[in-house]
Enzyme design. Structure first.
Site, PDB file in Angstrom:
ATOM      1  N   ASP A   1       0.880  -1.097   0.077  1.00 45.36           N
ATOM      2  CA  ASP A   1      -0.024   0.078  -0.089  1.00 45.36           C
ATOM      3  C   ASP A   1       0.817   1.314  -0.093  1.00 45.36           C
ATOM      4  O   ASP A   1       2.063   1.331   0.213  1.00 45.36           O
ATOM      5  CB  ASP A   1      -1.046   0.027   1.223  1.00 45.36           C
ATOM      6  CG  ASP A   1      -0.233  -0.127   2.417  1.00 45.36           C
ATOM      7  OD1 ASP A   1       0.837  -0.798   2.704  1.00 45.36           O
ATOM      8  OD2 ASP A   1      -0.756   0.626   3.472  1.00 45.36           O
TER       9      ASP A   1
ATOM     10  N   GLU B   1       0.200  -1.258   5.637  1.00 42.65           N
ATOM     11  CA  GLU B   1       1.148  -0.884   6.478  1.00 42.65           C
ATOM     12  C   GLU B   1       1.127   0.515   7.069  1.00 42.65           C
ATOM     13  O   GLU B   1       1.437   0.957   7.994  1.00 42.65           O
ATOM     14  CB  GLU B   1       2.841  -1.157   5.841  1.00 42.65           C
ATOM     15  CG  GLU B   1       3.810  -0.758   6.691  1.00 42.65           C
ATOM     16  CD  GLU B   1       4.234   0.477   6.658  1.00 42.65           C
ATOM     17  OE1 GLU B   1       4.996   0.980   7.991  1.00 42.65           O
ATOM     18  OE2 GLU B   1       3.862   1.404   5.789  1.00 42.65           O
ATOM     19  N   GLU B   2       0.766   1.434   5.905  1.00 44.66           N
ATOM     20  CA  GLU B   2       0.647   2.690   6.388  1.00 44.66           C
ATOM     21  C   GLU B   2      -0.463   3.226   7.245  1.00 44.66           C
ATOM     22  O   GLU B   2      -0.311   4.378   7.941  1.00 44.66           O
ATOM     23  CB  GLU B   2       0.018   3.709   4.762  1.00 44.66           C
ATOM     24  CG  GLU B   2       1.454   3.326   3.811  1.00 44.66           C
ATOM     25  CD  GLU B   2       2.609   4.077   4.114  1.00 44.66           C
ATOM     26  OE1 GLU B   2       2.735   4.868   5.076  1.00 44.66           O
ATOM     27  OE2 GLU B   2       3.752   3.940   3.505  1.00 44.66           O
TER      28      GLU B   2
HETATM   29 ZN   LIG Z   1       6.845   2.546   3.983  1.00 44.91          ZN
END
Ligand SMILES: [Zn+2]
Length: 406
Positions: free
Chosen positions: A95, A160-161
């Protein structure tokens, strides 16, 4: 012998890597938490590439009703090693963050441009570079006759973000990664790749809501100025935390914990009203030797005291509460492997460091997995005109192959 073959393979793959990066970045994969689409499609793109290069891919889909596909996809594949009890993982995320203000971009963030040895586009450096360099490291290792010493695993994760709730966290819960494993997370780094991140501070983002009584500016005695009480409280908290949590650790820059009053919400629109509500925030980055619950207890006590003194009500709401764990030891196998790769391939000394930011390294370390967060970056993450250097894609892939075969 196999190492030099693999390194040669990577030198020859530069063009192919560039093309792959361009094709992947065209699939916009902004995190759905911020209204984005396409993370699923990008995952399938990576899955197909892996399968067409002989990978046996495992998929970990986690339900998320906000996306049209209904699930968030995570992928792993493993190249078997001589010792199959242990896996060396490479983990990259699929992402991206949104492009931000479009007028700050010189090119279309979702129509990547190759120029001056760089690929420009949203997600090129964060974390496209890691996706491409690990995929081509996979390809180089897969074609070799010799087995790596331990299993080499590749993970391509979602979300992840915005907190990894559909990515690494449930994967760890499912037991995909084992305590005896080790990991490289290519998601921070410096320009020459000499910094090896082995530690992260705990993160506390705190919202402080102060409730008083709103009145006319000429008759303040009739009300309770939430802004004044909020300021007083913020300064007390600021002083208290700095004095109670003052120890340092030289791995980090800065070496001490940090406690910063940051955002302040608009209270009243006009000057002649005494605010009855005050909302402010602290961003605290705290050494892992301190428990976040201790820090919160100190803030709670200060709150009770000021409430008693002033008659205002104060609410404390943690927005982020990420307790970190002890650093990955500087003399662990993973750090040693990286240091020797950097020495042999680049002639540089790898330096273990700690950072104030957070990566998925946290979830691996919580599981007890020794983890090095490492890559070679120009620090373009989340910026307009984000790019990654083609040299960094190729040369980081070489480091990964060296680590896997050493
Ligand atoms: Zn990153």
């Amino acid at each position: 012998m196999s190492l030099s073959l693999a390194l040669q393979n990577l030198s020859n793959s530069r063009q192919e890597m560039t093309q792959f990066m361009v094709d992947m970045l065209k699939i916009k994969a902004v995190n759905p938490d911020v209204g984005g689409k396409g993370e699923y499609e990008r995952a399938i793109f990576v899955q197909k590439w892996l399968e067409s290069h002989g990978a046996d891919v495992s998929r970990f889909d986690f339900e998320d009703s906000r996306v049209s596909e209904g699930v968030r996809v995570n992928l792993t594949t493993i190249i078997e090693g001589a010792d199959r009890n242990k896996t060396l993982w490479f983990a990259a995320h699929l992402d991206t963050v949104p492009e931000g203000a479009r007028e700050l971009w010189n090119t279309d963030p979702y129509d990547p441009v190759v120029k001056d040895g760089k690929v420009f586009g949203r997600g090129s450096e964060d974390n496209g570079q890691a996706v491409v360099s690990t995929l081509f490291a996979f390809k180089a290792l897969k074609t070799l006759q010799t087995k790596p010493t331990v299993n080499v695993g590749f993970a391509y994760v979602s979300d992840e973000e915005t907190g990894s709730k559909y990515g690494v966290i449930p994967m760890v819960e499912k037991g995909v990664f084992k305590t005896q494993d080790m990991a490289i997370v290519p998601d921070t780094g410096c320009k020459d790749g000499s910094e090896i991140e082995v530690a992260e501070k705990s993160i506390l983002w705190l919202k402080i809501t102060t409730k008083g009584k709103q009145v006319h500016g000429a008759l303040p005695y009739k009300g309770l100025n939430a802004h004044r009480i909020g300021m007083k409280f913020a300064l007390q908290v600021d002083e208290l935390l700095h004095s109670n949590y003052s120890e340092t650790d030289r791995l980090f820059d800065p070496p001490a914990s940090t406690f910063e009053p940051t955002k302040h919400e608009l209270n009243v629109d006009n000057i002649n009203t005494v605010p009855g509500l005050d909302v402010q925030y602290f961003d605290c980055r705290i050494l892992a030797k301190y428990k976040l619950s201790e820090v919160m207890k100190d803030i709670e006590n200060a709150k009770l005291k000021i409430e008693k003194e002033t008659g205002a009500r104060i609410e404390l709401t943690p927005i982020q509460f990420e307790e970190n764990v002890d650093p990955t030891p500087v003399n662990s196998v993973i750090v040693q492997k990286l240091r020797s790769a950097l020495k042999e391939l680049r002639g540089i000394e790898g330096k273990p460091i700690g950072i104030g930011g957070g990566t998925v390294g946290l979830y691996f370390r919580r599981k007890g997995i020794n983890t090095a967060v490492w890559s070679t970056l120009d620090d373009m993450a989340h910026q307009p005109n984000e790019y990654c250097k083609l040299d960094n894609i190729v040369n980081d892939a070489k480091v990964f192959v060296h680590v896997a075969l050493n």
